[in-house]
Design a protein around this motif. Structure first.
Motif, PDB file in Angstrom:
ATOM      1  N   GLU A   1      40.080  34.252  37.108  1.00 39.71           N
ATOM      2  CA  GLU A   1      41.000  35.343  36.805  1.00 39.71           C
ATOM      3  C   GLU A   1      40.500  36.702  37.293  1.00 39.71           C
ATOM      4  OE1 GLU A   1      40.170  32.980  34.733  1.00 39.71           O
ATOM      5  OE2 GLU A   1      42.069  31.965  34.318  1.00 39.71           O
ATOM      6  N   PHE A   2      39.219  36.775  37.647  1.00 41.23           N
ATOM      7  CA  PHE A   2      38.629  38.050  38.047  1.00 41.23           C
ATOM      8  C   PHE A   2      39.189  38.553  39.371  1.00 41.23           C
ATOM      9  CE2 PHE A   2      35.129  40.150  40.456  1.00 41.23           C
ATOM     10  CZ  PHE A   2      34.984  41.288  39.676  1.00 41.23           C
ATOM     11  N   TYR A   3      39.353  37.672  40.346  1.00 41.34           N
ATOM     12  CA  TYR A   3      39.642  38.107  41.712  1.00 41.34           C
ATOM     13  C   TYR A   3      41.021  38.732  41.875  1.00 41.34           C
ATOM     14  CZ  TYR A   3      35.284  35.730  42.322  1.00 41.34           C
ATOM     15  OH  TYR A   3      33.977  35.371  42.180  1.00 41.34           O
ATOM     16  N   PRO A   4      42.084  38.196  41.273  1.00 38.78           N
ATOM     17  CA  PRO A   4      43.367  38.911  41.354  1.00 38.78           C
ATOM     18  C   PRO A   4      43.307  40.301  40.735  1.00 38.78           C
ATOM     19  CG  PRO A   4      43.710  36.648  40.643  1.00 38.78           C
ATOM     20  CD  PRO A   4      42.231  36.890  40.613  1.00 38.78           C
ATOM     21  N   GLN A   5      42.555  40.432  39.630  1.00 39.33           N
ATOM     22  CA  GLN A   5      42.428  41.732  38.991  1.00 39.33           C
ATOM     23  C   GLN A   5      41.650  42.713  39.864  1.00 39.33           C
ATOM     24  OE1 GLN A   5      43.923  42.679  36.089  1.00 39.33           O
ATOM     25  NE2 GLN A   5      44.920  40.677  36.257  1.00 39.33           N
ATOM     26  N   LEU A   6      40.607  42.226  40.508  1.00 36.52           N
ATOM     27  CA  LEU A   6      39.803  43.073  41.388  1.00 36.52           C
ATOM     28  C   LEU A   6      40.630  43.546  42.573  1.00 36.52           C
ATOM     29  CD1 LEU A   6      36.964  44.211  42.017  1.00 36.52           C
ATOM     30  CD2 LEU A   6      36.528  42.102  43.308  1.00 36.52           C
ATOM     31  N   ILE A   7      41.368  42.634  43.188  1.00 40.44           N
ATOM     32  CA  ILE A   7      42.199  42.995  44.329  1.00 40.44           C
ATOM     33  C   ILE A   7      43.295  43.974  43.911  1.00 40.44           C
ATOM     34  CG2 ILE A   7      43.952  42.051  45.907  1.00 40.44           C
ATOM     35  CD1 ILE A   7      42.061  39.678  46.343  1.00 40.44           C
ATOM     36  N   LYS A   8      43.864  43.774  42.743  1.00 40.27           N
ATOM     37  CA  LYS A   8      44.886  44.699  42.240  1.00 40.27           C
ATOM     38  C   LYS A   8      44.303  46.095  42.045  1.00 40.27           C
ATOM     39  CE  LYS A   8      48.182  45.353  38.434  1.00 40.27           C
ATOM     40  NZ  LYS A   8      48.676  44.800  37.145  1.00 40.27           N
ATOM     41  N   ALA A   9      43.087  46.176  41.505  1.00 35.94           N
ATOM     42  CA  ALA A   9      42.440  47.473  41.302  1.00 35.94           C
ATOM     43  C   ALA A   9      42.239  48.192  42.632  1.00 35.94           C
ATOM     44  CB  ALA A   9      41.099  47.289  40.589  1.00 35.94           C
ATOM     45  N   ALA A  10      41.868  47.449  43.672  1.00 38.20           N
ATOM     46  CA  ALA A  10      41.678  48.045  44.992  1.00 38.20           C
ATOM     47  C   ALA A  10      43.009  48.486  45.587  1.00 38.20           C
ATOM     48  CB  ALA A  10      40.978  47.053  45.909  1.00 38.20           C
ATOM     49  N   GLN A  11      44.026  47.653  45.454  1.00 38.94           N
ATOM     50  CA  GLN A  11      45.338  48.008  45.991  1.00 38.94           C
ATOM     51  C   GLN A  11      45.912  49.237  45.298  1.00 38.94           C
ATOM     52  OE1 GLN A  11      47.349  44.109  45.664  1.00 38.94           O
ATOM     53  NE2 GLN A  11      47.499  44.147  47.901  1.00 38.94           N
ATOM     54  N   ASN A  12      45.608  49.400  44.019  1.00 40.24           N
ATOM     55  CA  ASN A  12      46.083  50.580  43.298  1.00 40.24           C
ATOM     56  C   ASN A  12      45.526  51.874  43.881  1.00 40.24           C
ATOM     57  OD1 ASN A  12      47.627  49.071  41.544  1.00 40.24           O
ATOM     58  ND2 ASN A  12      46.099  49.053  39.900  1.00 40.24           N
ATOM     59  N   LYS A  13      44.389  51.760  44.584  1.00 35.56           N
ATOM     60  CA  LYS A  13      43.784  52.924  45.241  1.00 35.56           C
ATOM     61  C   LYS A  13      44.016  52.883  46.756  1.00 35.56           C
ATOM     62  CE  LYS A  13      42.017  54.458  41.372  1.00 35.56           C
ATOM     63  NZ  LYS A  13      40.607  54.276  41.015  1.00 35.56           N
ATOM     64  N   ASN A  14      44.954  52.049  47.175  1.00 37.04           N
ATOM     65  CA  ASN A  14      45.331  51.948  48.598  1.00 37.04           C
ATOM     66  C   ASN A  14      44.172  51.484  49.488  1.00 37.04           C
ATOM     67  OD1 ASN A  14      48.057  52.894  48.201  1.00 37.04           O
ATOM     68  ND2 ASN A  14      47.218  54.960  47.987  1.00 37.04           N
ATOM     69  N   ALA A  15      43.280  50.692  48.933  1.00 36.35           N
ATOM     70  CA  ALA A  15      42.160  50.166  49.708  1.00 36.35           C
ATOM     71  C   ALA A  15      42.553  48.871  50.409  1.00 36.35           C
ATOM     72  CB  ALA A  15      40.960  49.914  48.803  1.00 36.35           C
ATOM     73  N   LEU A  16      41.962  48.637  51.561  1.00 41.14           N
ATOM     74  CA  LEU A  16      42.077  47.354  52.235  1.00 41.14           C
ATOM     75  C   LEU A  16      41.299  46.314  51.435  1.00 41.14           C
ATOM     76  CD1 LEU A  16      41.421  48.671  55.861  1.00 41.14           C
ATOM     77  CD2 LEU A  16      43.650  48.227  54.795  1.00 41.14           C
ATOM     78  N   ILE A  17      41.538  45.037  51.729  1.00 35.85           N
ATOM     79  CA  ILE A  17      40.970  43.970  50.912  1.00 35.85           C
ATOM     80  C   ILE A  17      39.991  43.120  51.713  1.00 35.85           C
ATOM     81  CG2 ILE A  17      41.488  41.940  49.503  1.00 35.85           C
ATOM     82  CD1 ILE A  17      42.513  44.649  48.398  1.00 35.85           C
ATOM     83  N   SER A  18      38.863  42.848  51.107  1.00 40.93           N
ATOM     84  CA  SER A  18      37.977  41.803  51.629  1.00 40.93           C
ATOM     85  C   SER A  18      37.597  40.885  50.476  1.00 40.93           C
ATOM     86  CB  SER A  18      36.725  42.390  52.280  1.00 40.93           C
ATOM     87  OG  SER A  18      35.723  42.687  51.321  1.00 40.93           O
ATOM     88  N   ILE A  19      37.218  39.672  50.821  1.00 42.69           N
ATOM     89  CA  ILE A  19      36.706  38.721  49.847  1.00 42.69           C
ATOM     90  C   ILE A  19      35.321  38.268  50.282  1.00 42.69           C
ATOM     91  CG2 ILE A  19      39.003  37.941  49.160  1.00 42.69           C
ATOM     92  CD1 ILE A  19      38.524  35.412  50.878  1.00 42.69           C
ATOM     93  N   GLY A  20      34.551  37.793  49.306  1.00 45.40           N
ATOM     94  CA  GLY A  20      33.221  37.283  49.591  1.00 45.40           C
ATOM     95  C   GLY A  20      33.123  35.826  49.221  1.00 45.40           C
ATOM     96  N   ASP A  21      31.926  35.305  49.239  1.00 45.37           N
ATOM     97  CA  ASP A  21      31.722  33.925  48.792  1.00 45.37           C
ATOM     98  C   ASP A  21      30.369  33.810  48.120  1.00 45.37           C
ATOM     99  OD1 ASP A  21      29.824  33.810  50.780  1.00 45.37           O
ATOM    100  OD2 ASP A  21      30.701  32.116  51.836  1.00 45.37           O
ATOM    101  N   GLY A  22      30.064  32.605  47.703  1.00 42.26           N
ATOM    102  CA  GLY A  22      28.807  32.383  47.013  1.00 42.26           C
ATOM    103  C   GLY A  22      28.696  30.929  46.616  1.00 42.26           C
ATOM    104  N   ALA A  23      27.886  30.674  45.640  1.00 39.01           N
ATOM    105  CA  ALA A  23      27.711  29.314  45.128  1.00 39.01           C
ATOM    106  C   ALA A  23      28.098  29.318  43.654  1.00 39.01           C
ATOM    107  CB  ALA A  23      26.270  28.861  45.311  1.00 39.01           C
ATOM    108  N   PRO A  24      28.928  28.365  43.226  1.00 35.67           N
ATOM    109  CA  PRO A  24      29.521  27.283  44.012  1.00 35.67           C
ATOM    110  C   PRO A  24      30.675  27.770  44.894  1.00 35.67           C
ATOM    111  CG  PRO A  24      30.342  27.195  41.765  1.00 35.67           C
ATOM    112  CD  PRO A  24      29.297  28.274  41.796  1.00 35.67           C
ATOM    113  N   ASP A  25      31.220  26.825  45.695  1.00 38.41           N
ATOM    114  CA  ASP A  25      32.245  27.159  46.669  1.00 38.41           C
ATOM    115  C   ASP A  25      33.496  27.733  46.038  1.00 38.41           C
ATOM    116  OD1 ASP A  25      30.554  26.216  48.599  1.00 38.41           O
ATOM    117  OD2 ASP A  25      31.608  24.319  48.920  1.00 38.41           O
ATOM    118  N   GLU A  26      33.733  27.475  44.764  1.00 34.83           N
ATOM    119  CA  GLU A  26      34.962  27.937  44.118  1.00 34.83           C
ATOM    120  C   GLU A  26      35.091  29.456  44.177  1.00 34.83           C
ATOM    121  OE1 GLU A  26      33.401  28.172  39.474  1.00 34.83           O
ATOM    122  OE2 GLU A  26      34.718  26.535  40.090  1.00 34.83           O
TER     123      GLU A  26
END
Length: 284
Positions: free
Chosen positions: A83-108
Motif C-alpha cells: 500500500e506504500f507505493y501508490p501513496q508515495l507516487i500520489k504524494a509526488a504527483q501532488n507536487k507535480n514531480a515526475l515518477i521513478s520506482i526502485g527495487d530491492g529484495a524480495p522482488d515484490e
C-alpha cells in the motif's frame, strides 16, 4: 503509527539531524555525515553570493522526480509494503514531480512499485539494483512498456546486506554497455545512478550514458565523504563531455536548491525523503 514503528520524525526541515545514523530508518551511516553534508552544502552555496540572485530566486525550471524508494516497512516505518507505493507516487504527483520506482529484495518491492506506476497511466523511470545482467534484463522486460528511462543503481553495491542477499555486482563497463544497448533497442534511455567516485567517472567516460546521476545514495552507503552538489561542481565539465544529461539527488529541499542544481548543469533533481514524510504524516 506507534512510536516503535516510527522511522521519520516529520521534521520541519529534512536535514538529517533528528534521524542521525538510523539504519534501517531514514538516516545514514557515519552518523548521517553525507546526508547532512548534502543539505548543508546547498544551504551554504545559497548564502555564499556566488550565484546571481536572479538565478537563485527565480521559479525553478529544472525537472523534479521522485527518487527510487523501497523498503516501506523497514526503512520508512509504513505498516505494509504494497500500500506504500501508490501513496508515495500520489504524494509526488501532488507536487507535480515526475515518477521513478526502485527495487530491492524480495522482488515484490519492484513489482509493487511497477503496479503503482502503471495505475497512473503515465510512463516514468525505473532504477534497478546491480544484479547479474540476466536478472536486470528480466526486469527491463517487465517494465519496458511503462518507462522512458531505466537506470542501474550502481552505488547499491555498497549496501553489504543487500549485496550478499541478492548477489549484487560491482558493474563493469562491458556489463553496463550490454544493458545500455538493449535499452536503446527498445527506445529507452539509460542512466548510471551513483556517480560519486573517480571510478564512477571513468565508467561514465567509457559507457557514455544518456544520463549520469550524481548520488551518494542519500548518505546511506559507505563511500567517500562529501556532498553531491560539491561533486557536481567539481566534475560538471567532465560529466557534460561524456553524458547527454546530468541528474543529481541528495538533500534538495527548496526552490533555491533546485536552482543551484540547474546553475551547475543538472537537468533533473531527484527528491526522496520529503515525499516519504508526506505519506507518513497521513498516519500520524
Amino acid at each position: 503509527m506507534t512510536q516503535s514503528n516510527k522511522k521519520c520524525y516529520l521534521c520541519p526541515i529534512c536535514n538529517g539531524q533528528a534521524c542521525k545514523g538510523q539504519m534501517p530508518g531514514m538516516g545514514g551511516i557515519n552518523n548521517s555525515f553525507n546526508f547532512i553534508s548534502n543539505y548543508n552544502d546547498l544551504e551554504k552555496i545559497a548564502a555564499s553570493g556566488k550565484i546571481p540572485q536572479e538565478q537563485l530566486n527565480k521559479t525553478p525550471e529544472i525537472s523534479v522526480m521522485l527518487a527510487p524508494i523501497t523498503g516501506a516497512i523497514q526503512n520508512c516505518g509504513y505498516p505494509t509494503e504494497k500500500e506504500f507505493y501508490p501513496q508515495l507516487i500520489k504524494a509526488a504527483q501532488n507536487k507535480n514531480a515526475l515518477i521513478s520506482i526502485g527495487d530491492g529484495a524480495p522482488d515484490e518491492k519492484f513489482l509493487f512499485g511497477l503496479e503503482a506506476l502503471r495505475s497512473t497511466g503515465k510512463k516514468g523511470a525505473a532504477f534497478i539494483k546491480p544484479f547479474p545482467n540476466d536478472k536486470i534484463l528480466q526486469r527491463i522486460e517487465l517494465c519496458k512498456n511503462d518507462v522512458q528511462i531505466v537506470g542501474i543503481d550502481t552505488d547499491a553495491y555498497a549496501i553489504v546486506t543487500m549485496r550478499n542477499m541478492s548477489k549484487l555486482q560491482k558493474k563493469t563497463t562491458k556489463q553496463l554497455i550490454e544493458i545500455q544497448d538493449r535499452l536503446h533497442q527498445l527506445g529507452i534511455k539509460f542512466a548510471i545512478k551513483g556517480v560519486f567516485t573517480l571510478r564512477d567517472l571513468l565508467i561514465v567516460k567509457k559507457v557514455k550514458p544518456d544520463i549520469a546521476l550524481v548520488s551518494n545514495h542519500g548518505g546511506r552507503i559507505k563511500t567517500r565523504k562529501g556532498s553531491t552538489i560539491k561533486f557536481l561542481i567539481k566534475y560538471k565539465n567532465f560529466l557534460k563531455k561524456y553524458a547527454k544529461e546530468i541528474w543529481i539527488d541528495g538533500g534538495f529541499r527548496t526552490p533555491q536548491h533546485y536552482n543551484i542544481a540547474e546553475y551547475y548543469g543538472a537537468s533533473c533533481v531527484l527528491v526522496g525523503r520529503p515525499f516519504v514524510s508526506d505519506v507518513l504524516k497521513q498516519l500520524s
